[in-house]
Design a protein around this motif. Sequence first.
Motif, PDB file in Angstrom:
ATOM      1  N   MET A  34      24.847  25.467  46.639  1.00  0.00           N
ATOM      2  CA  MET A  34      25.890  26.334  47.169  1.00  0.00           C
ATOM      3  C   MET A  34      26.185  26.006  48.629  1.00  0.00           C
ATOM      4  O   MET A  34      27.346  25.956  49.054  1.00  0.00           O
ATOM      5  N   ASP A  35      25.139  25.753  49.408  1.00  0.00           N
ATOM      6  CA  ASP A  35      25.324  25.463  50.822  1.00  0.00           C
ATOM      7  C   ASP A  35      26.088  24.158  51.023  1.00  0.00           C
ATOM      8  O   ASP A  35      26.991  24.074  51.862  1.00  0.00           O
ATOM      9  N   LEU A  36      25.752  23.132  50.252  1.00  0.00           N
ATOM     10  CA  LEU A  36      26.390  21.833  50.419  1.00  0.00           C
ATOM     11  C   LEU A  36      27.817  21.804  49.897  1.00  0.00           C
ATOM     12  O   LEU A  36      28.703  21.176  50.500  1.00  0.00           O
ATOM     13  N   MET A  37      28.074  22.478  48.790  1.00  0.00           N
ATOM     14  CA  MET A  37      29.352  22.332  48.118  1.00  0.00           C
ATOM     15  C   MET A  37      30.365  23.419  48.436  1.00  0.00           C
ATOM     16  O   MET A  37      31.577  23.201  48.273  1.00  0.00           O
ATOM     17  N   PHE A  38      29.919  24.591  48.898  1.00  0.00           N
ATOM     18  CA  PHE A  38      30.857  25.696  49.078  1.00  0.00           C
ATOM     19  C   PHE A  38      30.903  26.248  50.496  1.00  0.00           C
ATOM     20  O   PHE A  38      31.796  27.040  50.809  1.00  0.00           O
ATOM     21  N   ARG A  39      29.961  25.857  51.363  1.00  0.00           N
ATOM     22  CA  ARG A  39      29.993  26.354  52.737  1.00  0.00           C
ATOM     23  C   ARG A  39      31.232  25.831  53.459  1.00  0.00           C
ATOM     24  O   ARG A  39      31.476  24.626  53.481  1.00  0.00           O
ATOM     25  N   PRO A  40      32.042  26.732  54.046  1.00  0.00           N
ATOM     26  CA  PRO A  40      33.248  26.290  54.755  1.00  0.00           C
ATOM     27  C   PRO A  40      32.910  25.354  55.912  1.00  0.00           C
ATOM     28  O   PRO A  40      31.847  25.459  56.526  1.00  0.00           O
ATOM     29  N   PHE A  41      33.820  24.448  56.216  1.00  0.00           N
ATOM     30  CA  PHE A  41      33.649  23.519  57.326  1.00  0.00           C
ATOM     31  C   PHE A  41      34.120  24.183  58.614  1.00  0.00           C
ATOM     32  O   PHE A  41      35.269  24.629  58.709  1.00  0.00           O
ATOM     33  N   GLY A  42      33.245  24.224  59.620  1.00  0.00           N
ATOM     34  CA  GLY A  42      33.626  24.766  60.914  1.00  0.00           C
ATOM     35  C   GLY A  42      34.044  23.694  61.895  1.00  0.00           C
ATOM     36  O   GLY A  42      34.671  23.982  62.920  1.00  0.00           O
ATOM     37  N   ARG A  43      33.714  22.434  61.590  1.00  0.00           N
ATOM     38  CA  ARG A  43      34.077  21.329  62.469  1.00  0.00           C
ATOM     39  C   ARG A  43      34.310  20.087  61.630  1.00  0.00           C
ATOM     40  O   ARG A  43      33.913  20.015  60.467  1.00  0.00           O
ATOM     41  N   ILE A  44      34.965  19.103  62.258  1.00  0.00           N
ATOM     42  CA  ILE A  44      35.251  17.849  61.562  1.00  0.00           C
ATOM     43  C   ILE A  44      33.968  17.036  61.447  1.00  0.00           C
ATOM     44  O   ILE A  44      33.220  16.889  62.413  1.00  0.00           O
ATOM     45  N   GLY A  45      33.716  16.517  60.282  1.00  0.00           N
ATOM     46  CA  GLY A  45      32.524  15.703  60.072  1.00  0.00           C
ATOM     47  C   GLY A  45      32.191  15.637  58.595  1.00  0.00           C
ATOM     48  O   GLY A  45      32.472  16.573  57.848  1.00  0.00           O
ATOM     49  N   CYS A  46      31.622  14.521  58.186  1.00  0.00           N
ATOM     50  CA  CYS A  46      31.250  14.363  56.788  1.00  0.00           C
ATOM     51  C   CYS A  46      29.971  15.122  56.481  1.00  0.00           C
ATOM     52  O   CYS A  46      29.073  15.218  57.314  1.00  0.00           O
TER      53      CYS A  46
ATOM     54  N   PHE B 131      33.928  32.712  51.163  1.00  0.00           N
ATOM     55  CA  PHE B 131      33.595  32.887  49.752  1.00  0.00           C
ATOM     56  C   PHE B 131      32.438  33.862  49.609  1.00  0.00           C
ATOM     57  O   PHE B 131      31.625  34.036  50.523  1.00  0.00           O
ATOM     58  N   ASP B 132      32.383  34.495  48.472  1.00  0.00           N
ATOM     59  CA  ASP B 132      31.301  35.400  48.125  1.00  0.00           C
ATOM     60  C   ASP B 132      30.338  34.647  47.211  1.00  0.00           C
ATOM     61  O   ASP B 132      30.743  34.189  46.137  1.00  0.00           O
ATOM     62  N   PRO B 133      29.083  34.475  47.615  1.00  0.00           N
ATOM     63  CA  PRO B 133      28.133  33.743  46.768  1.00  0.00           C
ATOM     64  C   PRO B 133      28.064  34.275  45.341  1.00  0.00           C
ATOM     65  O   PRO B 133      27.805  33.506  44.407  1.00  0.00           O
ATOM     66  N   ASP B 134      28.325  35.565  45.176  1.00  0.00           N
ATOM     67  CA  ASP B 134      28.268  36.139  43.829  1.00  0.00           C
ATOM     68  C   ASP B 134      29.405  35.640  42.945  1.00  0.00           C
ATOM     69  O   ASP B 134      29.351  35.768  41.720  1.00  0.00           O
TER      70      ASP B 134
ATOM     71  N   ILE C 136      39.643  18.991  51.024  1.00  0.00           N
ATOM     72  CA  ILE C 136      38.387  18.260  51.154  1.00  0.00           C
ATOM     73  C   ILE C 136      38.476  16.973  50.346  1.00  0.00           C
ATOM     74  O   ILE C 136      38.878  16.995  49.176  1.00  0.00           O
ATOM     75  N   SER C 137      38.127  15.858  50.963  1.00  0.00           N
ATOM     76  CA  SER C 137      38.029  14.596  50.239  1.00  0.00           C
ATOM     77  C   SER C 137      36.596  14.398  49.786  1.00  0.00           C
ATOM     78  O   SER C 137      35.665  14.563  50.569  1.00  0.00           O
ATOM     79  N   VAL C 138      36.431  14.074  48.514  1.00  0.00           N
ATOM     80  CA  VAL C 138      35.114  13.722  47.976  1.00  0.00           C
ATOM     81  C   VAL C 138      34.995  12.205  48.079  1.00  0.00           C
ATOM     82  O   VAL C 138      35.786  11.468  47.500  1.00  0.00           O
TER      83      VAL C 138
END
Length: 268
Positions: free
Chosen positions: A129-141, A103-106, A2-4
């Motif tokens: 958690m949703d913004l920073m750790f949710r896996p990417f399912g498709r290409i997009g910022c 990932f496990d939220p815990d 992931i690029s920040v």
Amino acid sequence: MISVIASTIAVEQSDGVSTVTPFALSLLPASKRGKVSTVTVDFIAAMAGGDKWREAEPGYACYDPFSGEWGMLRSTRAGRQHGHAFPRRDRDPHRDVFLATTFDPDDVAMFDIGMPTEKLTQKYRRKRMDLMFRPFGRIGCRRIGGTETPIELFLMQELARHGLFGVPPMLVMEDGGLFPSWYHLWQDLEFRDAPGLISEVDLYFADERVAVFCDGAHHRQAKRRAKDEAIDAKLAALGIRAVRVSSTLINSDLGAAAAAVRAALRGD
């Protein structure tokens, strides 16, 4: 990988070190053949042990967080250019990191951030958690923070032209607590109306204790004006001066809009 991405309004050079002032932060996954690419732990270990990747400073030539468009992935060490002194868009390679595909939220590290209520704390943590750790399912910022509308960016740019740099956006609590807001967190009505929260500020100047709001057309409505006045009174009780600049003024006379903020920062 992931690029920040830090989209910036200003870049300063000092002793060979670039300091950027971002107006937005985003995450962009690596891709291959039109799909989000994944790698093994062994690949990460091998890459971390090599120098070529780090020396190349890979990055995207540019990124516009409002349109979601990005430029070509290239080595940024050779011929990196930041363009105009106050660009509408700029991609400075901030950091490349790896994100787990599951990932496990815990397992995500959490800490007591000191928000006034448990409801606010939980919603703030879930958004993070949703913004920073949710896996990417498709290409997009994926935007994670920063200005949310073009008028906010326009005002930030004009203030930056005068050497004034506020922080966008910030949450102000009734107990005086200040917290960086996440992208679109303010759209969560339950969070917005939760006890203990005064408002989200579009741009905050900590030293001068000035809160800037870029108000759209709906703020002209009587009911909305009454809510805004109540917010301003609560901020004043904390020693924070509210400055409201209309979108009409920003679009028609950006200099005058910035002048109103500059006057408040001077204490006029």
